[in-house]
Design a protein around this motif. Structure first.
Motif, short mmCIF file in Angstrom:
data_model
loop_
_atom_site.label_atom_id
_atom_site.label_comp_id
_atom_site.label_asym_id
_atom_site.label_seq_id
_atom_site.Cartn_x
_atom_site.Cartn_y
_atom_site.Cartn_z
N SER A 238 0.83 -1.21 0.00
CA SER A 238 0.00 0.00 0.00
C SER A 238 0.86 1.26 0.00
O SER A 238 0.50 2.27 -0.60
N GLY A 239 2.00 1.20 0.66
CA GLY A 239 2.93 2.33 0.64
C GLY A 239 3.51 2.56 -0.74
O GLY A 239 3.68 3.70 -1.19
N ILE A 240 3.80 1.47 -1.46
CA ILE A 240 4.34 1.58 -2.81
C ILE A 240 3.29 2.15 -3.76
O ILE A 240 3.58 3.02 -4.57
N THR A 241 2.05 1.64 -3.66
CA THR A 241 1.01 2.10 -4.58
C THR A 241 0.61 3.54 -4.35
O THR A 241 0.18 4.22 -5.28
N THR A 242 0.75 4.03 -3.12
CA THR A 242 0.39 5.43 -2.85
C THR A 242 1.61 6.34 -2.86
O THR A 242 1.49 7.53 -2.56
N SER A 243 2.77 5.78 -3.21
CA SER A 243 4.03 6.53 -3.24
C SER A 243 4.37 7.17 -1.90
O SER A 243 4.89 8.27 -1.83
N ASN A 244 4.07 6.44 -0.84
CA ASN A 244 4.35 6.91 0.51
C ASN A 244 5.52 6.09 1.06
O ASN A 244 5.35 4.94 1.48
N GLU A 245 6.70 6.67 1.05
CA GLU A 245 7.90 5.95 1.48
C GLU A 245 7.86 5.57 2.96
O GLU A 245 8.38 4.53 3.35
N THR A 246 7.26 6.41 3.77
CA THR A 246 7.19 6.13 5.21
C THR A 246 6.41 4.85 5.47
O THR A 246 6.84 4.00 6.26
N VAL A 247 5.27 4.69 4.82
CA VAL A 247 4.45 3.49 5.01
C VAL A 247 5.20 2.26 4.48
O VAL A 247 5.16 1.19 5.10
#
Length: 70
Positions: free
Chosen positions: A25-34
């Motif tokens: 989910s972090g990869i798909t939303t481009s959220n490196e923290t997640v």
């Protein structure tokens, strides 16, 4: 076969799968923290499982039957 009946094992698998889902989910939303949190939690799930198994194995040793010479 006994490992498949272990609650620790299934909790570790569930935690690892949840960590993978978090990373995805972090990869798909481009959220490196997640993504990083998911990766770290996956590693921790495996480490905690290994520690718990070592702890249980250590407690299973009976000091009366342990021979230091072996």
């Amino acid at each position: 076969m006994n490992k498949l009946k272990s609650r620790k094992f299934w909790i570790c698998i569930a935690a690892f799968l949840a960590s993978i889902a978090t990373s995805i989910s972090g990869i798909t939303t481009s959220n490196e923290t997640v993504t990083i949190i998911g990766t770290v939690c996956g590693i921790l799930a495996a480490a905690i499982y290994a520690f718990c198994e070592a702890w249980v194995d250590g407690k299973a040793i009976n000091p009366d039957t342990y021979d230091e010479d072996e």
